[in-house]
Design an enzyme around this catalytic site. Structure first.
Site, PDB file in Angstrom:
ATOM      1  N   CYS A 116       0.831  -1.202   0.000  1.00  0.00           N
ATOM      2  CA  CYS A 116       0.000   0.000   0.000  1.00  0.00           C
ATOM      3  C   CYS A 116       0.873   1.263   0.000  1.00  0.00           C
ATOM      4  O   CYS A 116       1.559   1.537  -0.974  1.00  0.00           O
ATOM      5  CB  CYS A 116      -1.005  -0.025   1.152  1.00  0.00           C
ATOM      6  SG  CYS A 116      -2.336   1.187   0.934  1.00  0.00           S
ATOM      7  N   HIS A 219      -3.724  -5.139   0.264  1.00  0.00           N
ATOM      8  CA  HIS A 219      -3.241  -5.525   1.598  1.00  0.00           C
ATOM      9  C   HIS A 219      -3.253  -7.038   1.783  1.00  0.00           C
ATOM     10  O   HIS A 219      -4.185  -7.586   2.388  1.00  0.00           O
ATOM     11  CB  HIS A 219      -4.103  -4.856   2.679  1.00  0.00           C
ATOM     12  CG  HIS A 219      -3.794  -3.411   2.874  1.00  0.00           C
ATOM     13  ND1 HIS A 219      -2.782  -2.961   3.705  1.00  0.00           N
ATOM     14  CD2 HIS A 219      -4.331  -2.309   2.322  1.00  0.00           C
ATOM     15  CE1 HIS A 219      -2.728  -1.645   3.678  1.00  0.00           C
ATOM     16  NE2 HIS A 219      -3.658  -1.218   2.841  1.00  0.00           N
ATOM     17  N   GLU A 221      -1.717  -8.751   3.835  1.00  0.00           N
ATOM     18  CA  GLU A 221      -1.656  -9.132   5.260  1.00  0.00           C
ATOM     19  C   GLU A 221      -3.044  -9.334   5.849  1.00  0.00           C
ATOM     20  O   GLU A 221      -3.184  -9.977   6.889  1.00  0.00           O
ATOM     21  CB  GLU A 221      -0.830  -8.098   6.050  1.00  0.00           C
ATOM     22  CG  GLU A 221      -1.536  -6.803   6.418  1.00  0.00           C
ATOM     23  CD  GLU A 221      -1.591  -5.798   5.275  1.00  0.00           C
ATOM     24  OE1 GLU A 221      -1.247  -6.158   4.130  1.00  0.00           O
ATOM     25  OE2 GLU A 221      -1.997  -4.644   5.523  1.00  0.00           O
TER      26      GLU A 221
END
Ligand code: MN
Length: 253
Positions: A116, A219, A221
């Protein structure tokens, strides 16, 4: 021995009510740390040092670099523009560290993953520019910052063939989450676009002359625990760091 991955934290210089108020405070979503641990790396958090020699010394202690996202954005003056829409600027400490180490890893060949805002830092550090606000400056019918959980997929991306990202993911089209209002505008000469969304927003960049320097606008994660495709990103990154560690050991032997 696990490869050591340096992670850039976020920072409240004393002007953020949401993170410690007037007390200067480091903070970081634990998901970034967990994703590195789950992929077999040993994460360590970087302090936001501004001095170039100290940044170099920090990098010499790690086998890979993860540049994380944040709720604030780079000062457009860092890419030769004036701020033309309202947003909170990233602290000087954080942008100095992120841009500094991004420039260094291009030469040192440390495996590097930017997520990001981290992707945006890589792009600016290597000479690129940013769209300051997609909704204002780019014609689109896709919401790149939809309300709700970042675990939800928001739009598709097309991954360019013959790229590192394509080699890792192994598919030309996937769906990703989206939680950004800025994006890469001009990609500098040392980088290429490796993925775009259907409205033309750049969703991934990489450096062809570098063994592993990759930025993703989404993202992973938030997705990797339940999405094996997103897990591949962290696994490939930590694997590259393991190779880097081995090659460093051979050079110093
Ligand atoms: Mn997006």
């Amino acid at each position: 021995m696990k490869p050591v991955i340096g992670i850039t934290p976020d920072y409240n210089a004393g002007d953020r009510e949401d993170m410690g108020g007037k007390e200067p405070t480091y903070f970081l979503r634990a998901r970034y740390v967990q994703a590195i641990e789950d992929a077999g790396g040993l994460p360590i958090l970087f302090p936001l040092v501004i001095d170039k020699a100290r940044q170099r010394q920090l990098l010499s202690q790690v086998d890979g670099l993860l540049i994380t996202g944040s709720g604030s954005d780079l000062d457009p003056q860092l890419y030769g523009e004036r701020q033309c829409v309202p947003f909170r600027q990233m602290s000087h400490q954080r942008s100095s560290l992120e841009l500094g180490v991004s420039k260094l890893v291009y030469g040192t060949h440390h495996p590097t993953l930017g997520i990001c805002g981290g992707m945006q830092s890589l792009n600016v550090a290597l000479g690129g520019t940013l769209i300051q606000d997609i909704a204002v400056q780019h014609s689109t019918d896709i919401a790149h910052s939809p309300p709700g959980s970042a675990t939800k997929k928001a739009h598709g991306i097309a991954i360019a063939t013959h790229t590192l990202l394509h080699k890792i993911i192994g598919k030309p089209l996937i769906r990703v989450n989206s939680s950004h209002h800025q994006s890469v505008k001009k990609v500098p000469g040392r980088l290429v676009t490796s993925a775009v969304s259907p409205d033309g927003v750049i969703e991934a960049i990489e450096a062809p002359a570098h063994p592993f320097l990759l930025g993703v606008q989404w993202h992973p994660e938030f997705l990797y625990k339940h999405d094996p495709i997103q897990r591949k990103l962290f696994q490939a990154f930590v694997k590259a760091a393991r190779s880097y560690k081995a090659s460093r050991a051979m050079r110093s032997a």
